[in-house]
Design a protein around this motif. Structure first.
Motif, PDB file in Angstrom:
ATOM      1  N   SER A  18       0.797  -1.296   0.052  1.00 43.01           N
ATOM      2  CA  SER A  18       0.045  -0.023  -0.011  1.00 43.01           C
ATOM      3  C   SER A  18       0.862   1.121  -0.064  1.00 43.01           C
ATOM      4  N   ARG A  19       2.257   1.239   0.724  1.00 48.38           N
ATOM      5  CA  ARG A  19       2.966   2.454   0.447  1.00 48.38           C
ATOM      6  C   ARG A  19       3.355   2.756  -0.779  1.00 48.38           C
ATOM      7  N   LYS A  20       3.588   1.504  -1.558  1.00 50.32           N
ATOM      8  CA  LYS A  20       3.986   1.817  -3.003  1.00 50.32           C
ATOM      9  C   LYS A  20       2.890   2.635  -3.788  1.00 50.32           C
ATOM     10  N   THR A  21       1.881   2.461  -3.512  1.00 52.43           N
ATOM     11  CA  THR A  21       0.724   3.109  -4.524  1.00 52.43           C
ATOM     12  C   THR A  21       0.118   4.208  -3.546  1.00 52.43           C
ATOM     13  N   VAL A  22       0.432   4.852  -2.265  1.00 52.87           N
ATOM     14  CA  VAL A  22       0.031   5.688  -1.571  1.00 52.87           C
ATOM     15  C   VAL A  22      -0.296   7.018  -2.418  1.00 52.87           C
ATOM     16  N   LYS A  23       0.665   7.528  -3.088  1.00 55.14           N
ATOM     17  CA  LYS A  23       0.615   8.930  -3.949  1.00 55.14           C
ATOM     18  C   LYS A  23      -0.357   8.517  -5.378  1.00 55.14           C
ATOM     19  N   ARG A  24      -0.331   7.419  -5.747  1.00 56.21           N
ATOM     20  CA  ARG A  24      -1.304   7.216  -7.032  1.00 56.21           C
ATOM     21  C   ARG A  24      -2.808   7.019  -6.149  1.00 56.21           C
ATOM     22  N   ASP A  25      -2.866   6.403  -5.092  1.00 56.00           N
ATOM     23  CA  ASP A  25      -4.178   6.278  -4.488  1.00 56.00           C
ATOM     24  C   ASP A  25      -4.551   7.679  -4.187  1.00 56.00           C
ATOM     25  N   ALA A  26      -3.852   8.555  -3.657  1.00 54.61           N
ATOM     26  CA  ALA A  26      -4.444  10.012  -3.130  1.00 54.61           C
ATOM     27  C   ALA A  26      -4.677  10.618  -4.514  1.00 54.61           C
ATOM     28  N   LEU A  27      -3.957  10.513  -5.531  1.00 50.57           N
ATOM     29  CA  LEU A  27      -4.441  11.237  -6.695  1.00 50.57           C
ATOM     30  C   LEU A  27      -5.792  10.760  -7.294  1.00 50.57           C
ATOM     31  N   MET A  28      -5.751   9.587  -7.261  1.00 51.93           N
ATOM     32  CA  MET A  28      -7.181   9.091  -7.751  1.00 51.93           C
ATOM     33  C   MET A  28      -8.209   9.479  -6.984  1.00 51.93           C
ATOM     34  N   ALA A  29      -8.057   9.296  -5.635  1.00 52.05           N
ATOM     35  CA  ALA A  29      -9.285   9.836  -4.794  1.00 52.05           C
ATOM     36  C   ALA A  29      -9.673  11.331  -5.012  1.00 52.05           C
ATOM     37  N   ILE A  30      -8.656  12.255  -5.382  1.00 47.18           N
ATOM     38  CA  ILE A  30      -9.060  13.654  -5.788  1.00 47.18           C
ATOM     39  C   ILE A  30      -9.718  13.485  -7.028  1.00 47.18           C
ATOM     40  N   GLU A  31      -9.090  12.800  -8.053  1.00 48.64           N
ATOM     41  CA  GLU A  31      -9.836  12.541  -9.096  1.00 48.64           C
ATOM     42  C   GLU A  31     -11.295  12.372  -9.189  1.00 48.64           C
ATOM     43  N   LYS A  32     -11.557  11.298  -8.687  1.00 51.17           N
ATOM     44  CA  LYS A  32     -12.808  10.922  -8.314  1.00 51.17           C
ATOM     45  C   LYS A  32     -13.683  11.796  -7.506  1.00 51.17           C
ATOM     46  N   GLN A  33     -13.182  12.462  -6.732  1.00 48.52           N
ATOM     47  CA  GLN A  33     -13.894  13.500  -5.883  1.00 48.52           C
ATOM     48  C   GLN A  33     -14.334  14.551  -6.884  1.00 48.52           C
TER      49      GLN A  33
END
Length: 420
Positions: A18-33
């Motif tokens: 999960s640490r490897k993808t934390v930045k990606r996941d944060a950006l995708m969350a903003i995108e979906k928001q």
């Protein structure tokens, strides 16, 4: 003295991943928001502006507009990376025009016209017949099945032009390394029962457009989805618009109904354009000039064959040679036949004329008004190329008015011209 344990606790593989993808996941969350916010506020839905303060002809000066769209993608599968690349261009342009203060409209349509969907549905229907509802491929029959599937290709057709072209058509590019249509759909997570429904072309129209819409929304495209539509009569408004265009052009004398040379699908009874083909994209029709050479005298072996076919009695028999250089026929000294080829006697459109050509050539000529029934060959008999050697034929453009002789050639191809 005290002792301490400096050993690090065992790493949790799930936490590390999960640490490897934390930045990606944060950006995708903003995108979906923000995509959710755009959809709720309908920010990409545009209508005609209502402004009584200006004259109608000046409306767009005060409220400048811009519109762009994307060539409707075929709905015989999911959108792929090539679509995303092309969509990104119009998507960027729409965003740029919005930043400049224009009312930027981006509608999107889905192409369900033409052969791709019908061809894919026919494949599923055929594979159901071959493998059954479970799509079980019997290993011992793979060679036989490959031969059956080979009928769906145009391998062996002559090449057109010298420019480089991809060996894969747009239809084939969607299939990857999968041989059968059902395998492609299994890779998309479909059950065999679901796949069987796609033997009906209508099912493709219901299944893939919603998936395409979801993918484009996930990409964040600035599309007014109220204006999404299918082509053909599934959308009576679009269909009537297309009909109006053609009727108007016909009234103006700009188009007319008739025949032209093209790649034709005998199975489907209609032209088969580039993007409709599983293979053979880039191939066009090849124009040949056919030289009719009437038989003046058969060789003894050919005479025995011809005399045994009663339908040939009293008819003019022509060996028909196909050439790309008709101007060279003025210097013709002989004519070649393939000694290893099988030729046929085929009834022409003229009741008193018979053509000697290969089966493939006769089939092509049947779709060009050169046989008694359009699209059908009338074969009266067969003869080997070896038997024809030594026969004498007329050379209508040659100075040898008394005729020339048929000579043997081993490398004549049955897949090129008429074989003569």
């Amino acid at each position: 003295m005290t002792m301490t344990n400096n050993a690090k606790p065992a790493a949790d593989p799930a936490t590390d991943e999960s640490r490897k993808t934390v930045k990606r996941d944060a950006l995708m969350a903003i995108e979906k928001q923000w995509q959710k916010d755009w959809e709720e506020r309908a920010v990409f839905e545009l209508d005609m502006p209502e402004d009584d303060s200006v004259a109608p002809e000046m409306l767009h000066d005060k409220h400048p507009k811009w519109m762009g769209t994307f060539p409707f993608p075929y709905m015989n599968g999911v959108l792929h990376l090539g679509h995303a690349f092309s969509v990104s261009k119009i998507e960027f342009a729409a965003g740029w025009e919005r930043l400049k203060g224009k009312r930027a409209l981006f509608p999107f349509g889905f192409h369900v016209t033409g052969m791709p969907i019908k061809a894919a549905a026919d494949k599923i229907a055929r594979e159901l017949e071959m493998f059954g509802p479970e799509f079980a491929i019997p290993g011992e029959n793979e060679g036989e099945l490959e031969d059956q599937m080979e009928e769906m290709t145009v391998d062996g057709a002559p090449k057109a032009g010298g420019n480089f072209r991809s060996k894969k058509s747009k239809v084939a590019a969607k299939t990857g390394n999968k041989k059968y249509q059902f395998q492609i759909m299994q890779d998309q997570g479909m059950s065999n029962a679901e796949i069987a429904k796609f033997a009906d072309p209508e099912n493709w129209l219901k299944h893939y457009p919603p998936i395409a819409i979801d993918d484009l929304k996930a990409m964040g495209c600035k599309i007014d989805w109220r204006r999404s539509f299918l082509t053909t009569d599934h959308n009576p408004y679009y269909d009537s618009f297309a009909q109006w265009q053609f009727n108007r052009l016909r009234e103006m004398g700009k188009i007319k109904f008739g025949k032209r040379y093209t790649i034709w699908s005998a199975k489907d009874g209609q032209p088969c354009m580039d993007h409709d083909r599983q293979s053979g994209e880039g191939l066009g029709s090849q124009d040949y000039t056919c030289i009719k050479m009437q038989v003046l005298g058969w060789s003894p072996e050919a005479e025995a064959v011809a005399s045994a076919i009663p339908e040939l009695a009293g008819k003019k028999i022509y060996l028909v040679a196909a050439t790309l250089r008709p101007e060279t026929m003025y210097g013709q000294t002989n004519c070649f036949v393939g000694t290893k080829l099988e030729y046929g006697f085929f009834q022409s459109a003229n009741a008193d004329e018979v053509f000697v050509v290969t089966e493939r050539a006769a089939r092509n000529m049947a779709f060009q008004g050169l046989s008694p029934t359009d699209g059908q060959v009338t074969k009266l008999g067969s003869i080997s190329g070896q038997a024809i050697v030594g026969s004498k034929v007329s050379a209508p453009l040659s100075r040898y008015s008394d005729g020339v002789y048929m000579l043997p050639m081993e490398n004549v191809l049955a897949t090129k011209g008429t074989g003569v």
